[in-house]
Enzyme design. Sequence first.
Site, PDB file in Angstrom:
ATOM      1  N   ALA A   8      14.194  -8.315 -10.379  1.00 46.31           N
ATOM      2  CA  ALA A   8      15.129  -7.327  -9.835  1.00 46.31           C
ATOM      3  C   ALA A   8      16.504  -7.991  -9.698  1.00 46.31           C
ATOM      4  O   ALA A   8      16.592  -9.200  -9.488  1.00 46.31           O
ATOM      5  CB  ALA A   8      14.638  -6.853  -8.476  1.00 46.31           C
ATOM      6  N   GLU A  40       8.126   8.304   0.279  1.00 40.87           N
ATOM      7  CA  GLU A  40       8.130   6.869   0.598  1.00 40.87           C
ATOM      8  C   GLU A  40       9.466   6.523   1.265  1.00 40.87           C
ATOM      9  O   GLU A  40      10.514   6.584   0.616  1.00 40.87           O
ATOM     10  CB  GLU A  40       7.956   6.051  -0.678  1.00 40.87           C
ATOM     11  CG  GLU A  40       7.823   4.565  -0.399  1.00 40.87           C
ATOM     12  CD  GLU A  40       7.678   3.726  -1.668  1.00 40.87           C
ATOM     13  OE1 GLU A  40       8.435   3.944  -2.630  1.00 40.87           O
ATOM     14  OE2 GLU A  40       6.813   2.830  -1.669  1.00 40.87           O
ATOM     15  N   TRP A  72      12.192  -6.317  -5.861  1.00 39.68           N
ATOM     16  CA  TRP A  72      12.772  -7.409  -5.072  1.00 39.68           C
ATOM     17  C   TRP A  72      11.973  -7.765  -3.826  1.00 39.68           C
ATOM     18  O   TRP A  72      12.221  -8.787  -3.204  1.00 39.68           O
ATOM     19  CB  TRP A  72      14.206  -7.054  -4.640  1.00 39.68           C
ATOM     20  CG  TRP A  72      14.293  -5.671  -4.030  1.00 39.68           C
ATOM     21  CD1 TRP A  72      14.652  -4.527  -4.678  1.00 39.68           C
ATOM     22  CD2 TRP A  72      13.965  -5.294  -2.686  1.00 39.68           C
ATOM     23  NE1 TRP A  72      14.562  -3.455  -3.826  1.00 39.68           N
ATOM     24  CE2 TRP A  72      14.151  -3.895  -2.594  1.00 39.68           C
ATOM     25  CE3 TRP A  72      13.541  -6.003  -1.563  1.00 39.68           C
ATOM     26  CZ2 TRP A  72      13.920  -3.193  -1.420  1.00 39.68           C
ATOM     27  CZ3 TRP A  72      13.316  -5.296  -0.390  1.00 39.68           C
ATOM     28  CH2 TRP A  72      13.500  -3.907  -0.330  1.00 39.68           C
ATOM     29  N   GLU A  91       2.742  -0.068 -11.505  1.00 38.04           N
ATOM     30  CA  GLU A  91       2.382  -0.276 -10.093  1.00 38.04           C
ATOM     31  C   GLU A  91       3.547   0.274  -9.286  1.00 38.04           C
ATOM     32  O   GLU A  91       4.616  -0.345  -9.232  1.00 38.04           O
ATOM     33  CB  GLU A  91       2.190  -1.774  -9.821  1.00 38.04           C
ATOM     34  CG  GLU A  91       1.014  -2.386 -10.560  1.00 38.04           C
ATOM     35  CD  GLU A  91      -0.323  -1.921  -9.997  1.00 38.04           C
ATOM     36  OE1 GLU A  91      -0.405  -1.617  -8.801  1.00 38.04           O
ATOM     37  OE2 GLU A  91      -1.284  -1.850 -10.780  1.00 38.04           O
ATOM     38  N   CYS A 143       5.138  -1.546  -0.637  1.00 38.76           N
ATOM     39  CA  CYS A 143       4.407  -0.424  -1.228  1.00 38.76           C
ATOM     40  C   CYS A 143       3.129  -0.135  -0.436  1.00 38.76           C
ATOM     41  O   CYS A 143       2.694   0.997  -0.322  1.00 38.76           O
ATOM     42  CB  CYS A 143       4.058  -0.740  -2.668  1.00 38.76           C
ATOM     43  SG  CYS A 143       3.165  -2.280  -2.849  1.00 38.76           S
ATOM     44  N   LYS A 153      11.722  -9.663 -16.326  1.00 42.96           N
ATOM     45  CA  LYS A 153      13.016  -9.277 -15.767  1.00 42.96           C
ATOM     46  C   LYS A 153      12.877  -9.101 -14.264  1.00 42.96           C
ATOM     47  O   LYS A 153      12.270  -8.147 -13.784  1.00 42.96           O
ATOM     48  CB  LYS A 153      13.531  -7.962 -16.375  1.00 42.96           C
ATOM     49  CG  LYS A 153      15.004  -7.768 -16.033  1.00 42.96           C
ATOM     50  CD  LYS A 153      15.486  -6.347 -16.119  1.00 42.96           C
ATOM     51  CE  LYS A 153      15.143  -5.516 -14.926  1.00 42.96           C
ATOM     52  NZ  LYS A 153      15.777  -5.956 -13.665  1.00 42.96           N
ATOM     53  N   SER A 177       9.639   1.566  -8.205  1.00 47.55           N
ATOM     54  CA  SER A 177       9.541   2.916  -7.639  1.00 47.55           C
ATOM     55  C   SER A 177       8.890   3.879  -8.632  1.00 47.55           C
ATOM     56  O   SER A 177       8.937   3.676  -9.854  1.00 47.55           O
ATOM     57  CB  SER A 177      10.944   3.410  -7.288  1.00 47.55           C
ATOM     58  OG  SER A 177      11.730   3.427  -8.457  1.00 47.55           O
TER      59      SER A 177
END
Length: 468
Positions: free
Chosen positions: A163, A367, A137, A235, A269, A161, A214
């Site tokens: 988020a 993270e 997202w 990724e 990220c 698809k 994630s």
Amino acid sequence: MTHAQTASELRSFDPATGEVIGSVELTTPEALDAAVARARKAFASEWARDARLRADVLNRWADALAAAAQDTSSLLLRETGKVRAETDLEVAMSIDALRFNAGIARHVDGNGGALPDGSIAYVERQPIGVSGLIVPWNWPVFLLMRDLAPALAAGVTAVIKPAPQTPLATRHVVEVGREAGLPEGVLEVVYGGAEVGRGVVTHPDVRAVAFTGSTEVGKEVMRTAAADLTRVLLELGGKGVSVVFADADVDAALEACARNAFLTSGQMCMANTRILVERSAFESVRDAVVERVRQLRVGDPRSPDTDLGPLISQQHCERVMGYIDLARRRGCIQVGGERIEGDGNGAFLAPAVICGEHLDEPLVTEEIFGPVVSVEPFSDERSAVAMANASPYGLASAVWTADVDLAWRVARGIDAGTVWVNRYNRMFPEIPSGGFKQSGIGRTRGLEGLRQFSEIKHINWALSPAPG
Ligand code: NAD
């Protein structure tokens, strides 16, 4: 089912206020099957064979998106809670991805030659088949285009698809593409959360999956994809780090580190989550970072004065607060970390700086995905590289120094898909990017991005011996 999901619809919220801003129909398993069937039919069409057609469609989509840039940016702002500068950039980068890949769609990628037995080897790349793209997202339109533009350029057809938090921006850019000439079935959209995502990954007619999200979910995607040996491009998460030596242009380093720590309120990220500073410069850099972060303004993302908008949800904010509480218990928060009241139900958080030596492991290895940056001292080159490599991630990093040899050595020593020297967070559609270690598998962008969606075929041709 989440709070945003009913049995048949998926609602999208404005993260700044909690208001519902629209909804889409949840995709049922039957509708997913039908979408994949349409994509499969389109894969058997001219689309997979005619690179000029693909280049033309991608260019027209780029033009149409440029014409719709304002509306797209506003919708992104509303759905993600990011500030205008970021949503404008997201649209611009999406257009750039379409244009670059329109250009390389016509590149003929293969080779041929004579083999020792006298036969001819002809090696060509063919589009792999229907591909599923699953997107997070935080930069929903750009992250889609980053992988979709090369996928379409390679000649595949796609089922995407978005988020569950950002269906509207995705629906909008797909409509723009269809109006610009995307042929029937070349691009299908399915809506939902993990269930629908799993449906895409496990569908027997989906030959490749590009997943951005994630690390935890990426591992699950890889496990489920293994059942049919579906190819994966992953990724995943990151723990971006800058290594700042005392001889660097420290002002420039500071400015870039602080800015890139808090882009998208740290929900990136590539965010620069750690700043490692050579001991002799540590105190002055720490104080300057704290001072800079004190001046950042948190609030309504629509306001031009705002630097940081809300986090995506209250639930995500709770998770980030867990790390802040840990840092607070250890007494290493220098500034920030408080919840801030907004007008509605938005989750606003004051950007935080945590400092010190030997910070608790979760703070420097996990993270956090929120507005938190750590500043830590290092003693020498060797320990700087060891500290930079201490997390399981390896996505993005930077080295700041005026010493050319040192910069090369450190850049080579850091385990990350991208290492910038004296800059941070510059991405180029021309150049492959991706993650080392648990930040991912495969590369997007550049010719590599296109190749992710192709199969290599060797056609071997026996020549009959020359007469006489
Ligand atoms: P997430 O992993 O929770 O979800 C990502 C997508 O996967 C969503 O569309 C979600 O609905 C779908 N999904 C969830 N479970 C699934 C399953 N079992 N099978 C298939 N699909 C499933 O991630 P998020 O919270 O949306 O995004 C944040 C994460 O994304 C962070 O870790 C961030 O670092 C990462 N990210 C990585 C990059 C990159 O390029 N490396 C870019 C942006 C974000």
